[in-house]
Design a protein around this motif. Structure first.
Motif, PDB file in Angstrom:
ATOM      1  N   PHE A 216       0.832  -1.190   0.000  1.00  0.00           N
ATOM      2  CA  PHE A 216       0.000   0.000   0.000  1.00  0.00           C
ATOM      3  C   PHE A 216       0.870   1.246   0.000  1.00  0.00           C
ATOM      4  N   SER A 217       0.314   2.338  -0.476  1.00  0.00           N
ATOM      5  CA  SER A 217       0.982   3.620  -0.343  1.00  0.00           C
ATOM      6  C   SER A 217       1.016   4.002   1.129  1.00  0.00           C
ATOM      7  N   LEU A 218       1.886   4.932   1.474  1.00  0.00           N
ATOM      8  CA  LEU A 218       2.001   5.350   2.875  1.00  0.00           C
ATOM      9  C   LEU A 218       0.701   5.945   3.396  1.00  0.00           C
ATOM     10  N   SER A 219       0.012   6.703   2.545  1.00  0.00           N
ATOM     11  CA  SER A 219      -1.254   7.300   2.984  1.00  0.00           C
ATOM     12  C   SER A 219      -2.318   6.227   3.209  1.00  0.00           C
ATOM     13  N   ALA A 220      -2.359   5.210   2.337  1.00  0.00           N
ATOM     14  CA  ALA A 220      -3.326   4.129   2.512  1.00  0.00           C
ATOM     15  C   ALA A 220      -2.987   3.302   3.742  1.00  0.00           C
ATOM     16  N   ALA A 221      -1.701   3.001   3.927  1.00  0.00           N
ATOM     17  CA  ALA A 221      -1.279   2.233   5.107  1.00  0.00           C
ATOM     18  C   ALA A 221      -1.616   2.995   6.386  1.00  0.00           C
ATOM     19  N   ARG A 222      -1.439   4.309   6.375  1.00  0.00           N
ATOM     20  CA  ARG A 222      -1.765   5.110   7.553  1.00  0.00           C
ATOM     21  C   ARG A 222      -3.256   5.063   7.843  1.00  0.00           C
ATOM     22  N   PHE A 223      -4.073   5.115   6.793  1.00  0.00           N
ATOM     23  CA  PHE A 223      -5.523   5.066   6.971  1.00  0.00           C
ATOM     24  C   PHE A 223      -5.946   3.745   7.617  1.00  0.00           C
ATOM     25  N   TYR A 224      -5.487   2.633   7.071  1.00  0.00           N
ATOM     26  CA  TYR A 224      -5.878   1.334   7.618  1.00  0.00           C
ATOM     27  C   TYR A 224      -5.309   1.131   9.022  1.00  0.00           C
ATOM     28  N   ALA A 225      -4.083   1.584   9.251  1.00  0.00           N
ATOM     29  CA  ALA A 225      -3.493   1.471  10.581  1.00  0.00           C
ATOM     30  C   ALA A 225      -4.299   2.281  11.595  1.00  0.00           C
TER      31      ALA A 225
ATOM     32  N   ASP B 208      -0.804  -6.856  21.400  1.00  0.00           N
ATOM     33  CA  ASP B 208      -1.585  -6.228  20.337  1.00  0.00           C
ATOM     34  C   ASP B 208      -0.821  -5.085  19.681  1.00  0.00           C
ATOM     35  N   TRP B 209      -0.023  -4.365  20.464  1.00  0.00           N
ATOM     36  CA  TRP B 209       0.732  -3.238  19.895  1.00  0.00           C
ATOM     37  C   TRP B 209       1.942  -3.746  19.113  1.00  0.00           C
ATOM     38  N   TRP B 210       2.519  -4.881  19.498  1.00  0.00           N
ATOM     39  CA  TRP B 210       3.540  -5.513  18.664  1.00  0.00           C
ATOM     40  C   TRP B 210       2.923  -5.920  17.322  1.00  0.00           C
ATOM     41  N   ALA B 211       1.758  -6.551  17.369  1.00  0.00           N
ATOM     42  CA  ALA B 211       1.094  -6.985  16.135  1.00  0.00           C
ATOM     43  C   ALA B 211       0.748  -5.796  15.244  1.00  0.00           C
ATOM     44  N   LEU B 212       0.406  -4.658  15.846  1.00  0.00           N
ATOM     45  CA  LEU B 212       0.135  -3.470  15.048  1.00  0.00           C
ATOM     46  C   LEU B 212       1.388  -3.019  14.308  1.00  0.00           C
ATOM     47  N   GLY B 213       2.553  -3.122  14.956  1.00  0.00           N
ATOM     48  CA  GLY B 213       3.805  -2.783  14.287  1.00  0.00           C
ATOM     49  C   GLY B 213       4.085  -3.698  13.107  1.00  0.00           C
ATOM     50  N   ILE B 214       3.879  -5.010  13.268  1.00  0.00           N
ATOM     51  CA  ILE B 214       4.047  -5.952  12.157  1.00  0.00           C
ATOM     52  C   ILE B 214       3.054  -5.643  11.048  1.00  0.00           C
ATOM     53  N   PHE B 215       1.831  -5.318  11.437  1.00  0.00           N
ATOM     54  CA  PHE B 215       0.771  -4.994  10.471  1.00  0.00           C
ATOM     55  C   PHE B 215       1.164  -3.797   9.609  1.00  0.00           C
ATOM     56  N   ILE B 216       1.628  -2.722  10.233  1.00  0.00           N
ATOM     57  CA  ILE B 216       2.021  -1.529   9.472  1.00  0.00           C
ATOM     58  C   ILE B 216       3.211  -1.850   8.572  1.00  0.00           C
ATOM     59  N   TYR B 217       4.177  -2.617   9.086  1.00  0.00           N
ATOM     60  CA  TYR B 217       5.349  -3.006   8.286  1.00  0.00           C
ATOM     61  C   TYR B 217       4.903  -3.748   7.029  1.00  0.00           C
ATOM     62  N   GLU B 218       4.001  -4.696   7.167  1.00  0.00           N
ATOM     63  CA  GLU B 218       3.549  -5.472   6.010  1.00  0.00           C
ATOM     64  C   GLU B 218       2.755  -4.614   5.034  1.00  0.00           C
ATOM     65  N   MET B 219       1.961  -3.686   5.542  1.00  0.00           N
ATOM     66  CA  MET B 219       1.209  -2.810   4.657  1.00  0.00           C
ATOM     67  C   MET B 219       2.147  -1.943   3.806  1.00  0.00           C
TER      68      MET B 219
ATOM     69  N   THR C 142      -0.633   9.999  19.266  1.00  0.00           N
ATOM     70  CA  THR C 142       0.129  11.249  19.260  1.00  0.00           C
ATOM     71  C   THR C 142       1.389  11.157  18.415  1.00  0.00           C
ATOM     72  N   HIS C 143       1.689  10.003  17.836  1.00  0.00           N
ATOM     73  CA  HIS C 143       2.921   9.870  17.048  1.00  0.00           C
ATOM     74  C   HIS C 143       2.829  10.713  15.775  1.00  0.00           C
ATOM     75  N   PRO C 144       3.940  11.316  15.354  1.00  0.00           N
ATOM     76  CA  PRO C 144       3.929  12.167  14.150  1.00  0.00           C
ATOM     77  C   PRO C 144       3.436  11.475  12.888  1.00  0.00           C
ATOM     78  N   PHE C 145       3.495  10.146  12.812  1.00  0.00           N
ATOM     79  CA  PHE C 145       2.995   9.442  11.626  1.00  0.00           C
ATOM     80  C   PHE C 145       1.520   9.731  11.397  1.00  0.00           C
ATOM     81  N   PHE C 146       0.780  10.023  12.475  1.00  0.00           N
ATOM     82  CA  PHE C 146      -0.655  10.290  12.364  1.00  0.00           C
ATOM     83  C   PHE C 146      -0.971  11.780  12.381  1.00  0.00           C
ATOM     84  N   ASN C 147       0.033  12.637  12.221  1.00  0.00           N
ATOM     85  CA  ASN C 147      -0.208  14.080  12.190  1.00  0.00           C
ATOM     86  C   ASN C 147      -1.232  14.437  11.114  1.00  0.00           C
TER      87      ASN C 147
END
Length: 463
Positions: free
Chosen positions: A201-210, A343-354, A420-425
């Protein structure tokens, strides 16, 4: 009567699920009522009382206006009026005879999923389709997984959220247990990712799903539910492009104590020194009450500080070895007890794969994958130049994939910190449900689209 095909019983370990349910009762003494109040209540008792509604007819705010929910409500009211309230489960008067099964659209370790519709809908254009998960209780008993199925049904009854499944009906049919849920025609994120350029996915799409997955996990953690099986196959895509997190048979039920904390208790995550600075938009605080109403300067300063709502099951612990190999946290892979941080570890793997189209610790075998999770350092694909948004994504992934669960991002205050992480600014989490998704599934015929629900092997796998 339809006969569901049985799964071949296979031996399997039994997971340990610790559950805690808090309940409270309140009462009022009759002595506190005036005589007039007593007369009023006595008079009301003489009036004809309305019949109680079945549990399945209780309004769920996030689905009450949708045609699929209204159709179910109408069917239940119609049957309740002709046959009386109540059913096998004591709440829903619908049964298997009220549904017509279209085809099987998924199968897993403890159940099969069928595309279905109400039997009395004759006009094809007005039909509403649902997903019916059917579990063979005899097979469950042989596999010693009765508790898992009970946990999933308990959780489904608790949920009322736009990114989580809505339970429309539940009933028993012979030795089968059936639950009717929302049908997602857009497939899952695993299939959708493989249709993207370079299977990512594009970064914007990955951010949306995350972000939508993050909001769903936040809601679950507020209920004291640790999901424990996040992966793209379990993230379904609705017809409007928004996601729905599914499958809760591996979840752990615990307690979460809500609290309001000042954001100053923990510093906002910063990017590495080598990263270009990303300006954050100034936050504007809206208050219905003027600050002049607070006479104390101490109260004024506290009310002006940015506060976070935190409800994280930080005390939950389990020793069960559950999950999907590439997504399990190091504490699970090494056989130690685990809690909400998985669950937060799995979220990190999820974003990496996206973002990168693969998981970071995948090995040639399941055993190699588990060893990599415990010992192998996190690495990103080597790229000469990356954008500031990708730098933010890598920083967030690195914080979530901290092998020490105590230091893992989100382990203490959950989604309140991760948001609050800058990725979601620039992303408004409160209005994300109204945001246009990056991909809107094409509207297909039911026969063609049904095969996309969960794929040929639905997402019930575990080890």
């Amino acid at each position: 009567m339809l006969e569901f095909p049985k799964d071949n019983p296979e031996g399997s370990g039994e997971e340990t699920v610790s559950e805690a349910v808090n309940s409270s009762q309140s009462s009022m003494s009759s002595d506190s009522l005036t005589s007039f109040s007593r007369l009023s209540f006595d008079a009301l008792e003489l009036l004809p009382q309305p019949r109680p509604l079945p549990e399945s007819l209780m309004l769920k705010p996030h689905r009450s206006s949708e045609s699929s929910w209204q159709t179910i409500r109408s069917a239940v009211l119609k049957r309740s009026g002709s046959e009386g309230l109540g059913g096998v489960d004591g709440g829903s008067s619908l049964s298997l005879r009220d549904f017509c099964l279209v085809r099987q659209i998924g199968s897993g370790d403890i159940g099969k999923v069928y595309l279905c519709r109400l039997r009395n809908e004759d006009v094809e254009e007005s039909r509403c389709y649902y997903a019916m998960k059917v579990v063979d209780r005899e097979v469950l008993a042989l596999k010693k997984k009765v508790e898992r199925a009970a946990t999933e049904k308990k959780i489904l009854n608790m949920l009322d959220h736009p990114f989580l499944p809505s339970l429309y009906a539940q009933f028993e049919a012979s030795h089968f247990s059936c639950v009717v849920m929302e049908y997602c025609s857009g497939g899952d994120l695993h299939s959708l990712r493989h249709k993207q350029p370079r299977k990512r996915f594009s970064l914007s799409a990955a951010r949306f799903y995350a972000a939508e997955v993050l909001v769903a996990l936040e809601y679950l953690h507020m209920l004291g539910i640790i999901y424990r099986d996040l992966k793209p196959e379990n993230v379904l895509v609705r017809s409007d492009g928004h996601i729905m997190l599914t499958d809760f048979d591996l979840s752990l039920c615990s307690d979460a104590i809500p609290a309001v904390q000042s954001q100053s208790l923990s510093s906002t995550p910063d990017l590495p020194p080598s990263s270009p600075p990303v300006p954050r938009p100034p936050s504007t605080h809206f208050s219905c009450l003027p600050t002049q109403l607070f006479r104390s300067k101490k109260i004024q300063s506290f009310s002006a500080a940015k506060r976070l709502f935190v409800a994280e099951p930080v005390t939950a612990r389990s020793c069960s070895f559950v999950g999907t190999h590439e997504y399990v946290a190091p504490e699970v892979a090494s056989g130690r007890s685990h809690g909400n941080a998985v669950d937060w570890w799995a979220l990190g793997i999820f974003i990496y794969e996206m973002v990168y189209g693969c998981t970071p610790f995948a090995g040639v075998s399941n055993e190699a994958t588990l060893r990599n999770i415990v010992k192998k350092p996190l690495k990103f694909p080597t790229v000469s130049t990356i954008s500031s948004r990708e730098t933010q994504a890598r920083d967030l992934i690195s914080r979530l994939l901290d092998k020490d669960p105590e230091n893992r991002f989100g382990a203490k205050r959950g989604a309140a910190d991760i948001k609050t992480h800058p990725f979601f600014n620039g992303l408004n989490f409160a209005l994300i449900r109204s945001t246009t998704p990056p991909v809107i599934p094409l509207q297909k015929t039911t026969t063609a689209s049904s095969r996309h629900f969960g794929g040929p092997t639905s997402s019930f796998d575990f080890f």
